[in-house]
Write an enzyme that holds these catalytic residues in place. Sequence first.
Site: not given
Length: 296
Positions: A152, A171, A240
Amino acid sequence: MHDEDQYLHLIRRVLDTGDLRPDRTGTGTISLFAPPNLRFSLRESTVPLLTTKRTFLRGIVEELLWFTNGLTDSKILSDKGVKIWDGNGSKAFLESRGLGHRREGDLGPVYGFQWRHFGAEYEDCDADYAGKGVDQLRECIRKIKENPTDRRIILSAWNPKDIPSMALPPCHMLCQFYVHLPADTAKPELSCLMFQRSADLGLGIPFNIASYALLTHMIAHVTGTTARELIIQLGDAHVYRDHVEALEVQLQREPRPFPKLRWARDGITDIEDFEYSDFVIEGYNPHPSIAMKMSV
């Protein structure tokens, strides 16, 4: 194969097989979902700072220290000549997100706030949050030291409750650390697995690769381990459309050896003690820069 080839091959695959998609910025992308992960060796103090174009090292380090110190004011970076958050921190952009009540530069409860104060109530970028929320970064460091087999050891920037208050949702949103325990007396080794929901392959990913590599080296340094590997899993990996021409140039270049990291001073024991001047990158000999426009 050079580790950088994975990145170049991914760009080629996206350009050749990706889907044409509209996007939030209006630029348009070529997109591939959940490509194979990228794996970068960090052994022998290696830093996977891409070499097929010059990467903005100072910006990467200053932004990382801004994260680790829990800061959310983009003006702190801008005043140091690091303008990467200026567009998302502008008054016009904040107003477009319904955050016009904030002063320019106040990005809201973004990365650093979540790393250091998860769950605290966000007021503004100038408030004192000492002792508020969950300090995930310190918890990761504590677990690596005290319970290295813990499954964890997680650092999450994704907080659904806070997303409406952020100038831009994260992001690179989650990472997990893993301690490799040696059979002999060698130092334990530290690896990092990072998940990124949205990956701008031209501009963002070169930053993110280097940033999480350096974060792993920093945490290894203060926990008495040594950095081993960075693994990155991407969700929406995209180019892009106005980056295609520049990336075609980059794809023609041959990767060069990655540089090495050396700490400028001894005795750094706390994650907040690192300064920009502590990061000495040796042997970085990249190809020239390639200009690409950031979509906001």
